[in-house]
Design a protein around this motif. Structure first.
Motif, short mmCIF file in Angstrom:
data_model
loop_
_atom_site.label_atom_id
_atom_site.label_comp_id
_atom_site.label_asym_id
_atom_site.label_seq_id
_atom_site.Cartn_x
_atom_site.Cartn_y
_atom_site.Cartn_z
N UNK A 1 -19.99 31.78 -17.27
CA UNK A 1 -19.38 30.27 -18.77
C UNK A 1 -21.16 29.77 -18.55
N UNK A 2 -22.42 29.49 -17.22
CA UNK A 2 -23.32 28.93 -17.49
C UNK A 2 -24.18 29.58 -18.84
N UNK A 3 -24.13 30.56 -18.88
CA UNK A 3 -24.47 31.22 -20.41
C UNK A 3 -23.73 31.08 -21.52
N UNK A 4 -23.10 31.13 -21.61
CA UNK A 4 -22.15 30.88 -22.32
C UNK A 4 -22.34 29.28 -22.68
N UNK A 5 -22.95 28.32 -21.96
CA UNK A 5 -22.77 27.38 -22.65
C UNK A 5 -24.42 27.11 -22.98
N UNK A 6 -25.38 28.05 -22.72
CA UNK A 6 -26.69 28.34 -23.31
C UNK A 6 -26.76 29.04 -24.77
N UNK A 7 -25.82 29.81 -24.77
CA UNK A 7 -26.06 30.51 -26.15
C UNK A 7 -25.20 29.25 -26.58
N UNK A 8 -24.32 28.41 -26.80
CA UNK A 8 -23.47 27.85 -27.94
C UNK A 8 -25.01 26.93 -27.95
N UNK A 9 -25.06 25.75 -26.86
CA UNK A 9 -25.93 25.29 -27.34
C UNK A 9 -27.53 25.70 -28.19
N UNK A 10 -27.53 26.84 -27.99
CA UNK A 10 -29.38 27.46 -28.57
C UNK A 10 -28.36 27.91 -29.94
N UNK A 11 -27.43 27.29 -29.96
CA UNK A 11 -27.08 27.63 -31.63
C UNK A 11 -26.57 26.29 -32.56
N UNK A 12 -26.98 25.01 -31.64
CA UNK A 12 -26.73 23.90 -32.20
C UNK A 12 -25.24 23.49 -32.12
N UNK A 13 -24.16 24.49 -31.27
CA UNK A 13 -23.44 23.53 -30.82
C UNK A 13 -22.60 22.68 -29.63
N UNK A 14 -21.71 22.86 -29.39
CA UNK A 14 -21.25 22.70 -28.14
C UNK A 14 -19.83 22.96 -27.85
N UNK A 15 -19.45 23.23 -26.85
CA UNK A 15 -18.39 24.11 -26.34
C UNK A 15 -17.60 22.84 -24.88
N UNK A 16 -16.58 22.62 -24.72
CA UNK A 16 -15.62 22.01 -24.05
C UNK A 16 -14.78 22.35 -23.34
N UNK A 17 -14.18 22.29 -21.69
CA UNK A 17 -12.94 22.49 -21.69
C UNK A 17 -12.20 21.55 -20.52
N UNK A 18 -10.72 21.49 -21.33
CA UNK A 18 -9.53 21.14 -20.71
C UNK A 18 -8.77 21.82 -20.14
N UNK A 19 -8.36 21.34 -18.30
CA UNK A 19 -7.39 21.74 -17.90
C UNK A 19 -6.62 21.06 -16.67
N UNK A 20 -6.22 21.43 -16.07
CA UNK A 20 -5.64 20.63 -15.01
C UNK A 20 -4.88 21.57 -14.14
N UNK A 21 -4.70 21.43 -12.43
CA UNK A 21 -4.62 22.61 -11.69
C UNK A 21 -3.03 23.46 -12.26
N UNK A 22 -2.99 24.70 -12.85
CA UNK A 22 -1.51 24.59 -12.47
C UNK A 22 -1.15 25.08 -14.23
N UNK A 23 -2.20 23.86 -14.82
CA UNK A 23 -1.26 24.10 -16.42
C UNK A 23 -2.24 24.76 -17.39
N UNK A 24 -3.28 25.63 -17.46
CA UNK A 24 -3.62 26.20 -18.35
C UNK A 24 -4.83 25.84 -17.95
N UNK A 25 -5.73 26.38 -19.47
CA UNK A 25 -7.10 25.83 -19.68
C UNK A 25 -7.10 25.80 -20.92
N UNK A 26 -7.61 25.46 -21.33
CA UNK A 26 -8.37 25.17 -23.16
C UNK A 26 -9.82 25.09 -23.25
N UNK A 27 -10.32 25.84 -23.99
CA UNK A 27 -12.31 25.96 -24.41
C UNK A 27 -12.66 25.88 -25.47
N UNK A 28 -13.48 25.05 -26.47
CA UNK A 28 -12.94 24.80 -27.41
C UNK A 28 -15.00 25.22 -27.65
#
Length: 422
Positions: A367-394
């Motif tokens: 995931x750390x490398x993933x953020x480096x790749x995204x920011x290197x492409x001029x983009x952004x990434x965010x993650x939203x979640x709560x324990x036991x309620x799944x996760x959403x990566x955009x």
């Protein structure tokens, strides 16, 4: 990498700021002491001038910038030099004559300051007036000189701070560069032997199955294959990270179809999702969604998000992959799962971060490398979640020019599930 450049630049600015602050404080302290000593000396001089004029001065010829008035038998007399308008202060002289008490007054008028001393001299009352315009001019000149010195000191501090910062941080920058080169060299050298070990383990597993060896032998060989595969992925991640660090700020411009990459990644994970009993779906437009980037790096981003979702989604869960264009000039990739989720306070994009609690996530390098790749492409990434309620990566990336087909088209419905339900 960009983060290391930021650290080095920040360290340089910090050293320069400290040098500039030290020079500024030094000039301010010296200037403050000088100004204070000047004011104190001038006040002592004015007090002495007034006391001498009031005690011994002659009304007909007082010192320069000084006037002396005498109240004798109700009549106020002064020297030949006319006093400024408003002087003498007859009321103060009358009050001193009545009480016998001296009075000191300060009056600001006509752009200057007048110091007035009224006291008795024998049976008479005298009033000495001192014009401090020259003293005030000296103060202004000193303040101007201090301001110029402060400005010159600040310029010198910025220049010297830049040089000192560059010299002080140079070893850090060199150390980071050597670290990146070491990681790249080691990762490159390890790829071939790891691939050979992985291939040999696969061959041994096939031979074990053909020879009818016990199931526990085959299970251990399969575990060895999985371990070597993960080891190879870690090495590839390190190598990609080193390559990203070697060319910071050089954003790729080749057009890549994000929707086609997502579709291929989802199809590649179909069997794995089916084995785990997880429903995997894809929603994408019928037309390409072009972004500017490196195809292999963006494919790694999507693969890492799917791997992360499959790792933390138990059987009976669901993973939805969506590619869309929510706004002009922006392409968005969303991977949402119904898995274990994570605490919003977890730093999941930190390298090798492990969360707290029994359901803690181990993010590793992915995931750390993933953020480096995204920011290197001029983009952004965010993650939203709560324990036991799944996760959403955009992931949001700037839209590029329309590319040709980067991958062969896959005959699947636009929004239908790509993998089988459990």
């Amino acid at each position: 990498m960009a983060a290391e450049r930021v650290v080095v630049a920040r360290a340089r600015r910090r050293v320069g700021l400290l040098v500039g602050l030290a020079v500024t404080v030094l000039v301010s302290v010296v200037g403050g002491l000088s100004y204070g000593m000047l004011i104190r000396g001038q006040e002592s001089q004015i007090t002495r001038e007034l006391a001498y004029t009031a005690g011994r001065g002659d009304p007909s010829g007082p010192p320069g910038c000084t006037w002396l008035f005498l109240l004798h038998e109700g009549q106020i007399t002064g020297g030949a030099v006319p006093a400024p308008a408003g002087f003498p202060l007859a009321g103060a002289m009358t009050a001193t004559a009545a009480t016998g008490l001296p009075a000191e007054t300060t009056i600001e008028r006509d752009g200057t300051t007048y110091f007035v001393l009224t006291q008795t001299r024998g049976e008479d009352v005298v009033q000495a007036i001192f014009d401090a315009r020259y003293q005030l001019a000296d103060r202004r000149h000193l303040l101007l000189a201090l301001a110029v010195a402060e400005l010159l000191g600040l310029i010198a501090a910025v220049a010297s701070g830049s040089v000192v910062g560059r010299l002080a941080v140079a070893p850090l920058a060199e150390s980071l560069a050597r670290q990146r080169r070491f990681i790249a060299d080691v990762s490159h050298e390890l790829r071939t032997p790891i691939a050979q070990v992985h291939t040999r383990a696969q061959v041994l597993a096939r031979r074990a199955g053909a020879a009818g060896l016990p199931a526990d032998y085959q299970s251990e060989l399969n575990r060895l294959i999985g371990t070597t595969r993960r080891l190879g992925e870690v090495v590839n991640d390190l190598l990609l990270s080193a390559r990203l660090a070697a060319t910071p700020g050089d954003r790729p411009t080749a057009p890549v179809d994000l929707a086609a990459l997502a579709e291929a990644a989802v199809v590649a994970e179909t069997d794995r999702a089916g084995e785990q009993g997880v429903t995997l779906t894809l929603s994408r437009p019928d037309v390409p969604v072009p972004v500017s980037g490196v195809e292999s790096a963006l494919r790694r981003v999507i693969s890492e998000l799917l791997t992360n979702a499959l790792t933390h989604t138990p059987g009976g869960g669901r993973i939805d992959v969506t590619v869309r264009r929510p706004a002009t000039g922006v392409a968005e990739l969303i991977v949402a799962d119904t898995g274990n989720g994570f605490d919003p306070a977890d730093r999941i994009f930190d390298r090798f971060y492990s969360g707290a609690g029994p359901e803690k996530r181990h993010t590793g390098l992915g995931l750390a490398l993933l953020r480096e790749v995204v920011t290197g492409h001029g983009g952004t990434i965010d993650a939203r979640s709560h324990p036991g309620r799944g996760a959403r990566f955009a992931v949001r990336l700037p839209v590029g020019t329309s590319p040709g087909p980067t991958l062969p088209p896959l005959a699947t419905p636009t929004t239908a599930p790509v993998s089988g339900d459990p």
